[in-house]
Design an enzyme around this catalytic site. Structure first.
Site, PDB file in Angstrom:
ATOM      1  N   GLY A  10       7.301 -62.661 -27.625  1.00 17.76           N
ATOM      2  CA  GLY A  10       6.995 -63.599 -29.117  1.00 17.76           C
ATOM      3  C   GLY A  10       6.126 -64.638 -28.680  1.00 17.76           C
ATOM      4  N   VAL A  11       5.702 -65.330 -29.725  1.00 21.02           N
ATOM      5  CA  VAL A  11       4.946 -66.355 -29.640  1.00 21.02           C
ATOM      6  C   VAL A  11       5.863 -67.645 -28.940  1.00 21.02           C
ATOM      7  CG1 VAL A  11       3.679 -68.240 -30.608  1.00 21.02           C
ATOM      8  CG2 VAL A  11       3.567 -65.844 -31.480  1.00 21.02           C
ATOM      9  N   ARG A  12       5.081 -68.259 -27.876  1.00 21.22           N
ATOM     10  CA  ARG A  12       6.211 -69.450 -27.292  1.00 21.22           C
ATOM     11  C   ARG A  12       6.254 -70.370 -28.152  1.00 21.22           C
ATOM     12  NH1 ARG A  12       6.620 -65.952 -23.981  1.00 21.22           N
ATOM     13  NH2 ARG A  12       6.185 -65.993 -21.560  1.00 21.22           N
ATOM     14  N   GLY A  13       7.546 -70.994 -28.150  1.00 24.70           N
ATOM     15  CA  GLY A  13       7.894 -72.039 -29.137  1.00 24.70           C
ATOM     16  C   GLY A  13       7.316 -73.282 -28.897  1.00 24.70           C
ATOM     17  N   MET A  14       7.252 -74.207 -29.848  1.00 17.27           N
ATOM     18  CA  MET A  14       6.633 -75.413 -29.306  1.00 17.27           C
ATOM     19  C   MET A  14       7.674 -76.613 -29.261  1.00 17.27           C
ATOM     20  SD  MET A  14       3.823 -75.865 -32.570  1.00 17.27           S
ATOM     21  CE  MET A  14       4.632 -75.245 -33.906  1.00 17.27           C
ATOM     22  N   LYS A  32      18.311 -70.456 -25.244  1.00 13.87           N
ATOM     23  CA  LYS A  32      17.071 -71.242 -25.833  1.00 13.87           C
ATOM     24  C   LYS A  32      17.589 -72.796 -25.177  1.00 13.87           C
ATOM     25  CE  LYS A  32      16.195 -70.631 -30.055  1.00 13.87           C
ATOM     26  NZ  LYS A  32      15.984 -70.496 -31.636  1.00 13.87           N
ATOM     27  N   ASP A  84      24.101 -67.086 -35.983  1.00 12.54           N
ATOM     28  CA  ASP A  84      25.033 -68.205 -35.504  1.00 12.54           C
ATOM     29  C   ASP A  84      24.671 -68.557 -33.952  1.00 12.54           C
ATOM     30  OD1 ASP A  84      27.451 -69.709 -35.197  1.00 12.54           O
ATOM     31  OD2 ASP A  84      28.725 -68.174 -35.127  1.00 12.54           O
TER      32      ASP A  84
END
Length: 575
Positions: free
Chosen positions: A319-323, A338, A373
């Site tokens: 997926g797209v890398r998170g900011m 995460k 959750d």
């Protein structure tokens, strides 16, 4: 030299556990009255209070121990195997002993750094049998229809009465009888050995009560859930009869709030649930009935067992890398991990503490089946050999204050775990036309249902939603969530001059909590075809008036119905 007080410390820890369990029971046992009296807002408060209770009670015991003993005595970790041994003797006679082990671990971790975690001092691995040989069978009621399902249903609802009467008992029995005939093979209802088994306690969550059990013959079984609703001014309505395993699994989903149910022997009830939902992990079942800390223990044990018995290695999640977050996963383990990055994208205005607050908020609000959750962990230690080199390099680059290498060990100081899903943007890339329509419709429903629960996702981009194995769309990126009632939904003011529309800057003032739904379409969808389809399905989401109407209903105290099951015959209200 006086004897080290291992037995006294063990007793004090267990007394704290008894206090917690009693408080937990009191909140849980009040669920029936709250349902009967339609105290919908009190139900939400009770759910949040029960979640917060665990850490509150751990804090009380921590203070009691520190007041009773000097640090030199209490924090002598070399003596804690004696506490563990004394504690084992105390809990051997209990029927909630597996929860007592988790409680002990929580107290230990509140006193010591995670560097001291080991199986000599703690219950890394359980010492409890799965079920006691001399334990009672599950506390259930069994009904034998003998070919007359309708009469069995009448007997069930006579046994599971409320202080509030049924709205139309016979009407509901006939509707459920029709659903049985539609959902089960013809021969089942005629089988003279057919049984209906229900757990004797009702389960409560939000505005519903549930009877949970199974329908079985000599050779086959089907899960059974019967939801009941309290229609104010009308009485109790028996809403549906659900026998599809996927549908029942969704009711017990990781995206739902926790049930309140009277359970004297948790392992026994979880074992019963596991028989009717074999696809559910034991950690998820404990969590679903409010024992989320023990669910966390079971998850951790499953994780270390998986690492010890497979060649799986941590890799970056697709997926797209998170900011804000960096996300990694184990391909053979259905979870993502995460960690918060040290530096955020310039477009993000939040800081680390705010992100932590947002993620903790998700634990205490009604997730209405649309938010995953989370479990929060500190000081995870994994073998260095279990990391793909590219994954480890990226984590060390973006989160060096959180991820460290210590010799042959990788230390993850702080992280959250969530169920792994297919990112919605990736799902759409390979979906058929029918799948695109179905999942975009559910994406819109997810946004609406979150809003009905007073949650605004903030960043509603497709990449921040996932698709579960049941095809449901779930939100999982929480760094910008807030309560819906905190947002100021506005229409874009008309331009003052023709030049305003050509300007790169808005011609109107924009406050931090201002949101303009008219701007959603190009923001959410770069694909024009998908944008048009979504507009035809949920175009009202692009109108500020829709959001303002929901805010008004919430401020008036209305709890909007969001059902965790399909209601083909009762689509009268809610979602």
């Amino acid at each position: 030299m006086p004897q080290w007080p291992a037995g006294e410390i063990a007793t004090l820890i267990l007394e704290g556990f008894d206090h917690y369990r009693e408080q937990f029971r009191q909140i849980t046992n009040g669920a029936r009255v709250r349902f009967e009296q339609a105290q919908w807002q009190e139900i939400q408060k009770a759910a949040a209070a029960r979640i917060a209770l665990y850490e509150e009670c751990v804090g009380i015991v921590n203070r009691q121990l520190r007041n009773a003993y000097t640090e030199q005595t209490l924090l002598n970790v070399m003596q804690w195997p004696l506490v563990k041994s004394a504690y084992i003797r105390l809990i051997d006679v209990r029927f909630d002993d597996e929860l007592a082990e988790t409680w002990y671990n929580s107290i230990f971790c509140s006193l010591f750094s995670h560097d001291e975690i080991n199986d000599g001092c703690m219950f890394i691995h359980t010492t409890r049998p799965a079920l006691r040989v001399n334990a009672r069978v599950a506390q259930t009621r069994i009904y034998s229809p003998a070919g007359d399902i309708a009469q069995a249903l009448r007997a069930i609802f006579a046994d599971y009465r409320f202080e509030v009467g049924y709205d139309d008992h016979e009407r509901d029995v006939q509707r459920l009888l029709k659903q049985v005939n539609e959902n089960l093979p013809d021969w089942v209802c005629k089988d003279p050995e057919l049984k209906i088994e229900l757990y004797e306690s009702r389960l409560y969550r939000n505005k519903g009560a549930y009877l949970v059990g199974r329908i079985y013959t000599r050779d086959e079984q089907w899960p059974l859930v019967i939801p009941l609703l309290h229609r104010e001014g009308k009485g109790i309505q028996i809403d549906a009869l659900i026998t599809d395993e996927a549908d029942v699994s969704i009711i017990f989903s990781f995206t739902r709030s926790y049930f309140m149910v009277r359970v004297s022997y948790p392992a026994e009830f979880v074992n019963f649930l596991q028989k009717i939902l074999p696809g559910k992990h034991i950690a998820e079942l404990y969590t679903s009935i409010g024992f989320y800390k023990h669910g966390k223990s079971e998850f951790y044990r499953a994780l270390i067992n998986h690492l010890a018995n497979t060649d799986d290695k941590f890799v970056m999640a697709p997926g797209v890398r998170g900011m804000v977050m960096s996300v990694f996963t184990l391909p053979g383990f259905n979870t993502v991990f995460k960690v918060i990055k040290d530096r955020f994208s310039p477009s993000k205005s939040v800081d680390r503490n705010t992100v932590i607050e947002k993620y903790r908020l998700v634990k205490s609000v009604d997730r209405v089946g649309r938010m995953a959750d989370t479990q929060e962990f500190a000081d995870f230690r994994f073998p260095l050999s279990k990391f793909d080199p590219e994954c480890l390099a990226e984590l060390l680059e973006v989160a060096p204050s959180t991820v460290e290498v210590e010799g042959e060990t990788v230390l993850v100081r702080h992280c959250w775990t969530e169920r792994r899903m297919v990112p919605l943007n990736l799902y759409l890339d390979s979906a058929s036309e029918a799948q695109v329509r179905e999942v975009l419709d559910d994406y819109g429903l997810a946004i609406k249902q979150l809003a009905a629960a007073n949650i605004f996702p903030g960043d509603m981009l497709l990449k921040n939603f996932g698709v579960t194995r049941h095809g449901r769309v779930v939100f999982y990126d929480y760094d910008e969530i807030c309560f819906l009632t905190e947002v100021n939904f506005r229409y874009i003011p008309p331009p003052r001059y023709p030049e305003d529309e050509m300007s790169s800057e808005p011609w109107y003032a924009v406050a931090p909590m201002d949101v303009f739904p008219e701007e959603f379409p190009p923001f959410l969808f770069s694909d024009v075809k998908q944008r048009r389809l979504f507009s035809s399905l949920h175009g009202e989401l692009f109108d500020a008036k829709y959001w303002q109407g929901l805010q008004a209903a919430i401020r008036e105290g209305k709890i909007i119905d969001v059902f965790p099951y399909r209601r083909k015959e009762n689509p009268d209200n809610g979602f």
